[in-house]
Design a protein around this motif. Sequence first.
Motif, PDB file in Angstrom:
ATOM      1  N   ASP A 281      -3.583  34.587 -39.606  1.00 31.68           N
ATOM      2  CA  ASP A 281      -2.987  35.600 -40.471  1.00 31.68           C
ATOM      3  C   ASP A 281      -1.989  36.383 -39.670  1.00 31.68           C
ATOM      4  O   ASP A 281      -2.433  36.863 -38.433  1.00 31.68           O
ATOM      5  CB  ASP A 281      -3.766  36.486 -41.250  1.00 31.68           C
ATOM      6  CG  ASP A 281      -3.035  37.564 -41.846  1.00 31.68           C
ATOM      7  OD1 ASP A 281      -1.927  37.453 -42.769  1.00 31.68           O
ATOM      8  OD2 ASP A 281      -3.274  38.892 -41.795  1.00 31.68           O
ATOM      9  N   GLU A 390      -5.774  40.311 -51.377  1.00 31.23           N
ATOM     10  CA  GLU A 390      -4.442  40.052 -51.115  1.00 31.23           C
ATOM     11  C   GLU A 390      -3.918  39.333 -49.911  1.00 31.23           C
ATOM     12  O   GLU A 390      -3.249  38.522 -50.181  1.00 31.23           O
ATOM     13  CB  GLU A 390      -3.736  41.599 -50.930  1.00 31.23           C
ATOM     14  CG  GLU A 390      -3.810  42.413 -52.162  1.00 31.23           C
ATOM     15  CD  GLU A 390      -3.164  43.882 -52.236  1.00 31.23           C
ATOM     16  OE1 GLU A 390      -2.508  44.401 -52.986  1.00 31.23           O
ATOM     17  OE2 GLU A 390      -3.503  44.562 -51.154  1.00 31.23           O
ATOM     18  N   GLU A 394      -1.891  35.700 -50.279  1.00 33.56           N
ATOM     19  CA  GLU A 394      -0.747  35.094 -49.434  1.00 33.56           C
ATOM     20  C   GLU A 394      -0.808  33.926 -48.739  1.00 33.56           C
ATOM     21  O   GLU A 394      -0.083  33.030 -48.745  1.00 33.56           O
ATOM     22  CB  GLU A 394      -0.524  36.282 -48.492  1.00 33.56           C
ATOM     23  CG  GLU A 394      -0.008  37.629 -49.005  1.00 33.56           C
ATOM     24  CD  GLU A 394       0.203  38.820 -47.973  1.00 33.56           C
ATOM     25  OE1 GLU A 394       0.387  38.360 -46.690  1.00 33.56           O
ATOM     26  OE2 GLU A 394       0.033  39.908 -48.274  1.00 33.56           O
TER      27      GLU A 394
END
Length: 500
Positions: A281, A390, A394
């Motif tokens: 991420d 969340e 994504e």
Amino acid sequence: MNSLTLSEATLGVDIGTTGCRCVAYSDQAEVVTNAERLYPTSSPKPGWAEQDPDFVLAQVEECIRDAVQSVQMANYRVTLISFSAVNHGIIPLSRGEPLRPCIIWADNRSTSITEQWRLEGRQKEFYSRTCCPIHPMYLPGKLVWLAKEEPEAFQRAERFLSLKELLFYRWFGRFVIDASIASSTGLFNVHTFDWDEEILGLTGIKREQLSEVVSTTEVFEGIKREASERLGLSADVRVVIGAGDGVLSSLGAGALSSGEVTVMIGTSGAARITVSEPRLDSQGRTWCYYLAPGAWVVGGAINNAGLTLQWVREKWLNGVSFEEIEGLAAQISPGSEGLMLLPFLTGERSPNWDPSIRAALIGLDLAHGPGHFARAAMEGVAYRLKSVFEPIVELAGEVQSVRIGGGFVVSSTWVQIVADVLNTPLQILGEPQGSAFGAVVLAWLAIGKIKTLNECTSLSQINRVVYPNPQQAKFYGNQYSHYRQLYDRLYRGAGSFSTR
């Protein structure tokens, strides 16, 4: 009855944080029987979390023996065993015996060490190599703490290993670790698929002090006679090493395709998605652990989920039953009439990885009573869960489904709160599901009973679907924004970084 006439069963052994659960499955993936044994966690100092490895493994073996006996009473016999196990534990070992209690995942004693690494700007270095953010949960900080604070044990240690590794050493006389547990240590380079020499050098240990990394489908035969007799198992039982409990939870839920997210609330909580290769991420909010060839699990986790409700029950509600807590929470309107609990009782994991922050109770009023505390705990955990949900969304792109599991599914109030806060339908799975079943699926893959992991998806049945209430989802959307503002004001700047 002759054992040769008995039907065969596969036993999934899930070594968790608070206890061990053994579930036996038939070849048709039907539950034959199950057993459970609990064990305590001690906290001799603030921020510490330890377990007695000998007692834990004794309870694990008792659980296995209970399950084996129940299987036999059901006219089955256990011919195959596979393991799910909790991640991030460490035990220094000398001459085959633990030198101290196991330091488990919830332990934060190395916070000052890991925070120093953060100040030195080492986040990207650790994360990009291991897919594990800097945090005291992982082994590098724990090892350096041991070297500094318990140098005698550190220097005497011939090995550093986890609970499952110790069990396999006692059963088979080998020091082995599955690639899934290895990938969750913070010591494993996901690009070379081996121990990371630079990080080992930082911690002061050598690779020969760590176990041999083997496939999650590695099959072991030749269990020691005293172990098989103690457990009531046949000497020819086959044992599959298995994987970590988090990745097996996704497998057990059958969530292997793109866009299939799993959400779990047990003692802790997590949101996960399966990907084909290691994935980072850009903001370092997630971890990524190995499951099997072509299958990695990206996730975000929170420390305080069911633990929060347990704390409210013990400290605020005089130990009432969870059924009573459910009833109390259901009587309170959404938003708990202004009471908000930010549940950082043992610090934070995802998404900002700050172990030093602590819980806050906001908006406490004379009018608030037991039901408000119960509902505020459920809502607070749901907000935290959304903060880790969340980044998973994504990464997933378009979410196809959200499957949920864990002990909280028995609470219709809590499940509805989570559906409303996440504003998405939640698919509640029936049996078989969970980490124990995920371990069994790996075992079936290991022996060729199934050819691919995807075959397990047809075995995962949706028990029911809980849909968000549009009005309450809108309300909770505003509440979540308020929660985020409170978080920023109280813990502003906690742990964020970019890997760009």
